[in-house]
Scaffold this motif. Sequence first.
Motif, PDB file in Angstrom:
ATOM      1  N   SER A  84       0.830  -1.199   0.000  1.00 51.46           N
ATOM      2  CA  SER A  84       0.000   0.000   0.000  1.00 51.46           C
ATOM      3  C   SER A  84       0.867   1.252   0.000  1.00 51.46           C
ATOM      4  O   SER A  84       1.836   1.351   0.747  1.00 51.46           O
ATOM      5  CB  SER A  84      -0.917   0.006   1.229  1.00 51.46           C
ATOM      6  OG  SER A  84      -1.546   1.276   1.337  1.00 51.46           O
ATOM      7  N   HIS A  85       0.470   2.202  -0.844  1.00 52.39           N
ATOM      8  CA  HIS A  85       1.174   3.487  -0.875  1.00 52.39           C
ATOM      9  C   HIS A  85       0.958   4.264   0.414  1.00 52.39           C
ATOM     10  O   HIS A  85       1.633   5.249   0.665  1.00 52.39           O
ATOM     11  CB  HIS A  85       0.712   4.307  -2.082  1.00 52.39           C
ATOM     12  CG  HIS A  85      -0.774   4.474  -2.149  1.00 52.39           C
ATOM     13  ND1 HIS A  85      -1.634   3.419  -2.332  1.00 52.39           N
ATOM     14  CD2 HIS A  85      -1.564   5.570  -2.034  1.00 52.39           C
ATOM     15  CE1 HIS A  85      -2.878   3.864  -2.337  1.00 52.39           C
ATOM     16  NE2 HIS A  85      -2.865   5.156  -2.161  1.00 52.39           N
ATOM     17  N   ARG A  86      -0.001   3.830   1.211  1.00 59.69           N
ATOM     18  CA  ARG A  86      -0.240   4.503   2.488  1.00 59.69           C
ATOM     19  C   ARG A  86       0.498   3.820   3.652  1.00 59.69           C
ATOM     20  O   ARG A  86       0.368   4.231   4.807  1.00 59.69           O
ATOM     21  CB  ARG A  86      -1.735   4.568   2.809  1.00 59.69           C
ATOM     22  CG  ARG A  86      -2.537   5.192   1.687  1.00 59.69           C
ATOM     23  CD  ARG A  86      -3.751   5.947   2.146  1.00 59.69           C
ATOM     24  NE  ARG A  86      -4.507   6.412   0.999  1.00 59.69           N
ATOM     25  CZ  ARG A  86      -4.207   7.531   0.311  1.00 59.69           C
ATOM     26  NH1 ARG A  86      -3.216   8.302   0.678  1.00 59.69           N
ATOM     27  NH2 ARG A  86      -4.930   7.864  -0.741  1.00 59.69           N
ATOM     28  N   SER A  87       1.246   2.776   3.335  1.00 62.19           N
ATOM     29  CA  SER A  87       2.003   2.084   4.386  1.00 62.19           C
ATOM     30  C   SER A  87       3.231   2.903   4.763  1.00 62.19           C
ATOM     31  O   SER A  87       3.721   3.718   3.976  1.00 62.19           O
ATOM     32  CB  SER A  87       2.445   0.707   3.890  1.00 62.19           C
ATOM     33  OG  SER A  87       3.362   0.846   2.816  1.00 62.19           O
ATOM     34  N   LYS A  88       3.707   2.651   5.963  1.00 58.97           N
ATOM     35  CA  LYS A  88       4.903   3.343   6.437  1.00 58.97           C
ATOM     36  C   LYS A  88       6.095   3.036   5.519  1.00 58.97           C
ATOM     37  O   LYS A  88       6.917   3.913   5.243  1.00 58.97           O
ATOM     38  CB  LYS A  88       5.189   2.888   7.879  1.00 58.97           C
ATOM     39  CG  LYS A  88       6.143   3.785   8.624  1.00 58.97           C
ATOM     40  CD  LYS A  88       6.410   3.275  10.022  1.00 58.97           C
ATOM     41  CE  LYS A  88       7.613   3.995  10.673  1.00 58.97           C
ATOM     42  NZ  LYS A  88       8.763   4.204   9.832  1.00 58.97           N
ATOM     43  N   GLU A 112      12.157  10.010   1.888  1.00 57.89           N
ATOM     44  CA  GLU A 112      13.610  10.021   1.755  1.00 57.89           C
ATOM     45  C   GLU A 112      14.015  10.484   0.350  1.00 57.89           C
ATOM     46  O   GLU A 112      14.983  11.234   0.197  1.00 57.89           O
ATOM     47  CB  GLU A 112      14.163   8.626   2.040  1.00 57.89           C
ATOM     48  CG  GLU A 112      15.481   8.677   2.784  1.00 57.89           C
ATOM     49  CD  GLU A 112      15.891   7.316   3.306  1.00 57.89           C
ATOM     50  OE1 GLU A 112      15.138   6.733   4.127  1.00 57.89           O
ATOM     51  OE2 GLU A 112      16.955   6.828   2.882  1.00 57.89           O
ATOM     52  N   ALA A 113      13.247  10.049  -0.650  1.00 53.60           N
ATOM     53  CA  ALA A 113      13.542  10.489  -2.024  1.00 53.60           C
ATOM     54  C   ALA A 113      13.404  12.009  -2.133  1.00 53.60           C
ATOM     55  O   ALA A 113      14.233  12.688  -2.747  1.00 53.60           O
ATOM     56  CB  ALA A 113      12.615   9.786  -3.013  1.00 53.60           C
ATOM     57  N   LYS A 114      12.356  12.558  -1.533  1.00 57.22           N
ATOM     58  CA  LYS A 114      12.158  14.007  -1.553  1.00 57.22           C
ATOM     59  C   LYS A 114      13.315  14.737  -0.864  1.00 57.22           C
ATOM     60  O   LYS A 114      13.805  15.764  -1.354  1.00 57.22           O
ATOM     61  CB  LYS A 114      10.840  14.371  -0.849  1.00 57.22           C
ATOM     62  CG  LYS A 114       9.604  14.081  -1.677  1.00 57.22           C
ATOM     63  CD  LYS A 114       8.316  14.239  -0.891  1.00 57.22           C
ATOM     64  CE  LYS A 114       8.111  15.640  -0.366  1.00 57.22           C
ATOM     65  NZ  LYS A 114       6.753  15.805   0.237  1.00 57.22           N
ATOM     66  N   GLU A 115      13.722  14.189   0.267  1.00 49.14           N
ATOM     67  CA  GLU A 115      14.829  14.788   1.022  1.00 49.14           C
ATOM     68  C   GLU A 115      16.112  14.753   0.179  1.00 49.14           C
ATOM     69  O   GLU A 115      16.874  15.728   0.144  1.00 49.14           O
ATOM     70  CB  GLU A 115      15.000  14.023   2.341  1.00 49.14           C
ATOM     71  CG  GLU A 115      15.682  14.788   3.445  1.00 49.14           C
ATOM     72  CD  GLU A 115      15.252  16.249   3.542  1.00 49.14           C
ATOM     73  OE1 GLU A 115      16.140  17.099   3.412  1.00 49.14           O
ATOM     74  OE2 GLU A 115      14.038  16.548   3.713  1.00 49.14           O
TER      75      GLU A 115
END
Lengths: 357, 357
Positions: free
Chosen positions: B39-43, B51-54
Amino acid sequence: MRIHNFSAGPSQLPLEVLKQAQDELLSYQNNGFSIMEISHRSKYFEDLLNEAKEDVKQLYKLDDNYDVIFIQGGASMQFSLIAMNYSLDNLSCAYVDTDVWTQKALNEAKLAKINAQFVASSKDSGYKFIPKIPEDINASYLYICSNNTVQGTQYKQLPKSKSPLVVDASSDFFSKELDFSNIAVLFGGVQKNAGIAGIACMIVRKDFYERSKQKELPLMFKYSTYVDNNSLYNTPSSFAIYIFALQMKWLKKQGGLNKINELNTQKAKIIYDILDNSNFYTCKAAKEDRSLMNVCFKTPNEELDLKFHTQAAKEGLIGLKGHKIVGGLRASLYNSCDFDKINALANYLIKFEKENR
Amino acid sequence: MRIHNFSAGPSQLPLEVLKQAQDELLSYQNNGFSIMEISHRSKYFEDLLNEAKEDVKQLYKLDDNYDVIFIQGGASMQFSLIAMNYSLDNLSCAYVDTDVWTQKALNEAKLAKINAQFVASSKDSGYKFIPKIPEDINASYLYICSNNTVQGTQYKQLPKSKSPLVVDASSDFFSKELDFSNIAVLFGGVQKNAGIAGIACMIVRKDFYERSKQKELPLMFKYSTYVDNNSLYNTPSSFAIYIFALQMKWLKKQGGLNKINELNTQKAKIIYDILDNSNFYTCKAAKEDRSLMNVCFKTPNEELDLKFHTQAAKEGLIGLKGHKIVGGLRASLYNSCDFDKINALANYLIKFEKENR
């Protein structure tokens, strides 16, 4: 150990599909490159895409009156685009309210400034069932969501209607054969029953292609652009199309959509039988409209619901928490959910009731 | 054997990225499920995405004035959405014509009924160079394409402008550091320099987020929806985000964008030096505006061009055919094109000239 994932989507893939993808991830068909790395305009990729389209047509037994396109943005992006492409100037668009996904679809159509409204709803019953729909509605199209993940309801038959049907099949795509006699558009994200996130597949009838063709819209908004360019006007979500193509082969190997429906019926029956024969679990959806895909249920209280899915996760059964709108529990039993998984869930249901009733 | 792929995109991936994806395709971080299945809503998934955004922010040295979103539809889908989200009522949108990709962008903006036009062009020269752009243009934004795959030109410096810059960086994304002092939006498909097809990444400044927020558009068209929901308003193209995340780690491991730019400069120099020192090959793009990403060149005639890329393909160097608009040949040397590949191409160029001059 592979865990059992019952989440509403993205869902588990057939192990053999995953393994094939893994085997050829560095070298697609021993060509020395990954399918992720190759030009979408190469023969390798176009062959794959054309075969996937052919498999879709074979599985649903479609004639040349229909075309198949792949588009990005999931089903949600199509909510506005469908209205923008397929509405007629002189006729409003009719929607059937079966909760959140149809509400979002209508809302996006309205935000796109298209004349659209609900013509039937089961809101008053708390969406327990699929509402009766007047047959004589004269609209640009009649829009339904064939399976409702949040409430666990599903159309057993498509409605009869004077208006052509547009069907969001995101959560029961490729799960059974359909009578296409009145379907103008069947579409959905494929990450539940037929692949991974990143593409929506749309099956579109020629007259609706013509409607799209006549609209003055950005080319990337026009479905006719996708039909005219074999879904390759711009770079498509190629790896997602590849996994979809593998899944189509897998579906054919299982025996096609009638066979898949038979298996899905058996799988759901095992779970519903346990719920029905219990005084511990309850299931809100009306029996005649129950979903074979998403079994929504509750224990006697919220505390036990929480215990149910947290304990299950520890035992390797994940994704059993219900949608936040309705709470409770939900087991999604999509095409690639096999009997091992069903039996694991059945055993857990029985054990949990014994320990907690 | 892995072949050498010089196609304009999707492009080759770093072997270590591919291998990691292969290793954990059945069990992401030993959790018993594939990243495609969760799920894309999973942790698990949200951690990966955050992390990719960071990493994006670290690589481009961005402060909190910028946000990073992931969206489907490739760069092409953004052509109309950018105009719909970021145009101001009282100011037209200014575009710089550097051939096909900027023409498509402008065309989509116009089809979306946004007031937009070219304010500079190098059309008269056959797009040999990047045109001079008046600094005092007062527009909703100034739109440029920072690297042009078809003509092989690239902005060495971003233009100075009174208007905020919107930059389509699809073909030189993450290939060098950029001066963000006037960049409001940097966006692109990531399948050339930073991953696979299926997502576009958009870096957006706060004031442009505010512009988007105020628009009345379908929610899936509004960039503010993606910012507000951490790109998880609906199911994103999760596997493409995963590969992108791996590629960000790989870029950091290479030493960041300054180091990558240094390598890209060396790589392109090896090829351009061969072309410049030859009376056999010609290269149309003006030296000062030549692309480090796409080296466009020709042999003395079309027959030899054809022979060049068909023979190369047989020797394991594929994707060297030029874009159909300009013909000729093109070698795309994106971030993950390593020196082995460069040397293979260099040797082939020298050998082919010897055999055919």
